[in-house]
Each structure stands twice: as C-alpha cells, then as structure tokens.
Design an enzyme around this catalytic site. Structure first.
Site, PDB file in Angstrom:
ATOM      1  N   LYS A  51       0.835  -1.209   0.000  1.00  0.00           N
ATOM      2  CA  LYS A  51       0.000   0.000   0.000  1.00  0.00           C
ATOM      3  C   LYS A  51       0.866   1.253   0.000  1.00  0.00           C
ATOM      4  O   LYS A  51       0.544   2.237  -0.670  1.00  0.00           O
ATOM      5  CB  LYS A  51      -0.947   0.012   1.208  1.00  0.00           C
ATOM      6  CG  LYS A  51      -2.099  -0.971   1.071  1.00  0.00           C
ATOM      7  CD  LYS A  51      -3.180  -0.672   2.103  1.00  0.00           C
ATOM      8  CE  LYS A  51      -4.267  -1.736   2.087  1.00  0.00           C
ATOM      9  NZ  LYS A  51      -5.265  -1.532   3.127  1.00  0.00           N
ATOM     10  N   LYS A  67      -4.917 -11.106  -6.517  1.00  0.00           N
ATOM     11  CA  LYS A  67      -6.091 -11.152  -5.649  1.00  0.00           C
ATOM     12  C   LYS A  67      -7.168 -10.173  -6.131  1.00  0.00           C
ATOM     13  O   LYS A  67      -6.856  -9.064  -6.546  1.00  0.00           O
ATOM     14  CB  LYS A  67      -5.627 -10.756  -4.241  1.00  0.00           C
ATOM     15  CG  LYS A  67      -6.672 -10.812  -3.166  1.00  0.00           C
ATOM     16  CD  LYS A  67      -6.081 -10.364  -1.832  1.00  0.00           C
ATOM     17  CE  LYS A  67      -6.313  -8.891  -1.568  1.00  0.00           C
ATOM     18  NZ  LYS A  67      -7.503  -8.535  -0.817  1.00  0.00           N
ATOM     19  N   LYS A 119     -10.770  -4.482  -3.909  1.00  0.00           N
ATOM     20  CA  LYS A 119     -11.656  -3.314  -4.041  1.00  0.00           C
ATOM     21  C   LYS A 119     -10.994  -2.179  -4.800  1.00  0.00           C
ATOM     22  O   LYS A 119     -11.660  -1.382  -5.438  1.00  0.00           O
ATOM     23  CB  LYS A 119     -11.995  -2.771  -2.652  1.00  0.00           C
ATOM     24  CG  LYS A 119     -12.961  -3.584  -1.858  1.00  0.00           C
ATOM     25  CD  LYS A 119     -13.034  -2.930  -0.483  1.00  0.00           C
ATOM     26  CE  LYS A 119     -13.881  -3.708   0.465  1.00  0.00           C
ATOM     27  NZ  LYS A 119     -13.628  -3.281   1.847  1.00  0.00           N
TER      28      LYS A 119
END
Ligand code: ATP
Ligand code: LTN
Length: 328
Positions: free
Chosen positions: A114, A194, A197
């Site tokens: 992130k 994966k 969102k």
C-alpha cells in the site's frame, strides 16, 4: 453456565464489497452468529489510512453497514458498530503500539504494497497495531478473515503474548479462521492477482450488489485459458480454478464433485452455471439492501456503538489497571 467463544472481525468501508470479501470472510460472519458470541465492526479508522473523499466516505460507511445487515448480520444477535464510535479501540492501539517493535511492522507485506501505491503515513504503518487492538479489546477467540490477513493475525497473537508476559494474563490468544476454499478469490481479469476493491477495472470483481446481468457478463468474460477441460489446477489453470472455488464456496459442493460434473462440458456451460449460482446467492442480499433505510441504519449503528462502548470499557479497565494507567 456455558460461555460461548467470542468471534470478532472487521470490514473497511471502502466501497465495492466484492465476492472475495463475501466468500473469504463475510459469509462466515453470518453463520458464526448461530454458535458464537459475535462482535462485528465497520473499521472506518482503518479505511482513512489511504487517500479518501470525506463526502463519499460518509456514504460508503453507511453503505457498508447496510450490505452487512442485508447479508444477515443481526444486531439482536451480534454487537455491530462503527469502530470510530468506540474510542477504546484507539486507546488500546496506542498502548499496544508502545510494545510493538518497528522491525515487526517493517516486515508487513500489506504495508509495503500500500505504501508503494499511495505513499507511506504513520496510520498506514501502525494499521496492524490498531487491528490487533480491535481483536484483543473484546478478547476474541476466533477471527474470520481472508488469507491476506494471515500476517496481521500472527502479529495480533504475538502482541497478546508479549502483553501477557509483561503484565499478566489479560488477553486470550486469538486464532484466525481462514476458509479452506475461497480464502483468496482472484481477479476475474487477471487470475494471478487477488480480487481487490482498489482494482481500477470494474470487470475484475463481482460486487455483492451487482444486478444479475452485470454478474452474468463479468463471469462469462472472466479470463481463463485455452485448454477446454474444467479441472482444478491453480498453477496451470488459475482462472478456471478460481471459478471452481467460487462455485464450491457458494453451493457447499466440493471442488472434486464439481470437476466430475463439468469436466467435459466446455467453458461456456461451466461459466453459465457459475454465473447462475452467484446470481442466486446475491439476489436476496440486493433485495434486503434496497429495503433498508439510511436513517434507520444510522440509528441502529448508534445504538450498537453505545452497547459496544460499555462492553469495551469493562475490558479496557483491566488493561489500564494492568499497565498502571488506572483511572484515579
Ligand atoms: P480489498 O483487498 O478488496 O481492498 P481488504 O482486504 O483491503 O479488501 P476489507 O474490506 O476490510 O479490506 O476486507 C474484508 C475481508 O475480506 C477481510 O477478511 C479480507 O481478508 C477479505 N478479503 C479481501 N479480499 C479477498 C479476496 N480476494 N479473497 C478472499 N478474501 C478476501
Ligand atoms: N485489516 C482487515 C480489516 C480489519 C480486521 C480487524 C479484520 C480491521 N480490524 C480486526 C479482522 C479483525 C482487512 O480486511 N483489510
């Protein structure tokens, strides 16, 4: 009197709740209500560790609560609230932060990913400490999550042990509950990564609130391979294996039985069958979602937070006493 084991889990209100969230974790949240004492939280403090728009965020927060209620989270049986409305989460996070080596945080893979994408900040760095606080605040025994949370759960266990060794037995050591099938649902457009969102491509994920036509199109256009056999082989056939996991987790039919049934049917027939199953799974959730009123949900969440604050305070008082911060 028999006391039931306690389950805790959290969902970030970052929009786009998808079939990976649902099959990896949320479906278990609902079923655990039958046999455990359950505490579920919309973890809004975690969600603000990445860039966001406050106006959209307010809507996403209520929408996340509505999706969970529509799925079957029952405030009569579960404690259910917004994390930011129970200040003991942040207080415990600070205390746990004082016993978290930065070397441990430096190894967190989700932080590195992130931080590379959105830039590092202190909240993102200490995200796993706040997550440990969520879990330990209520002395949870079991934490239903997807495979991507494994490392964070290990850290929560480690912090509980550190705390207990230094200050006496205060915390239970929590266990992750990660399903055998569907712990890591992959993107429909790139089955090597994966489903997430934050993926910019809407075709990469089926959303819990997608209408049947959208579900149909997304699953039928899911990336697969050119060898037509339906078999489970995540390395050679990641796209088909992902669809097998989705179908198995929705129906409860084993992957082996599905392979027996669809081995030679061709991808078109198999994908249609997967789409039909997913449409059936999500239809009642969409209907229930439409029936919920935002103002009613806000009131329900407010009441949930009042109850959670009282429960959390009873635990947190023990933590304060153990570390020498008793209220005087
Ligand atoms: P995302 O990666 O989609 O942005 P997230 O993991 O950052 O989601 P949450 O919405 O809080 O954030 O996740 C809710 C639950 O869904 C967690 O238990 C997480 O492990 C699980 N989960 C997320 N993505 C998947 C996936 N692709 N497959 C299975 N479980 C998943
Ligand atoms: N980091 C989790 C969300 C989360 C959580 C928790 C999950 C925050 N606190 C406590 C389980 C228990 C994620 O899914 N991204």
């Amino acid at each position: 009197m028999e006391t039931r084991q306690k389950v805790f889990s959290g969902l970030q209100p970052t929009g786009n709740i998808h079939i990976g969230n649902y099959l990896g974790a949320l479906k278990n949240w609902v079923s655990f209500q039958d046999s455990y004492e359950t505490v579920y939280c919309v973890v809004d403090l975690h969600a603000i560790t990445v860039p966001y728009d406050p106006v959209e965020f307010k809507k996403d927060r209520i929408a996340a609560a509505k999706v969970l209620l529509a799925m079957g989270i029952d405030p009569e049986r579960s404690m259910f609230y917004f994390q930011s409305q129970v200040p003991q989460h942040a207080e415990l996070s600070w205390i746990l932060g004082t016993m978290t080596p930065t070397g441990v945080l430096n190894r967190m893979t989700q932080y590195k990913e992130k931080a590379d994408k959105v830039g590092a900040n202190l909240g993102l760095y200490s995200y796993p400490v706040l997550m440990a606080a969520d879990i330990l605040l209520f002395n949870a025994d079991l934490v239903p999550v997807g495979d991507d949370q494994r490392q964070h759960l290990e850290m929560a266990r480690d912090l509980a042990e550190r705390f207990n060794n230094r200050f006496g037995e205060v915390f239970h050591i929590p266990e992750a509950y990660i399903p055998d099938v569907s712990a890591r649902i992959m993107s429909l457009t790139d089955p090597q990564v994966k489903m997430s969102k934050s993926d910019a491509n809407p075709k990469s994920m089926v959303l819990v609130l997608d209408v049947p036509d959208a579900i149909n199109k997304k699953i039928k256009s899911a990336v697969t391979d050119s060898d037509p056999g339906v078999r489970y082989d995540p390395t050679e056939k990641p796209g088909i294996s992902n669809l097998l996991e989705i179908m198995s987790a929705c129906t409860g039919v084993s992957i082996d039985a599905l392979v027996d049934e669809y081995a030679t049917s061709g991808y078109g027939v198999f994908k249609q069958a997967v789409a039909d199953v997913v449409i059936e799974e999500f239809a009642p959730i969409r209907v229930a979602y439409e029936r919920l009123d935002d103002a009613d949900v806000a009131r329900m969440m407010h009441k949930g937070a009042l109850d959670a604050r009282i429960a959390a305070e009873a635990y947190q008082a023990k933590v304060r006493a153990a570390v020498g911060l008793d209220r005087i």
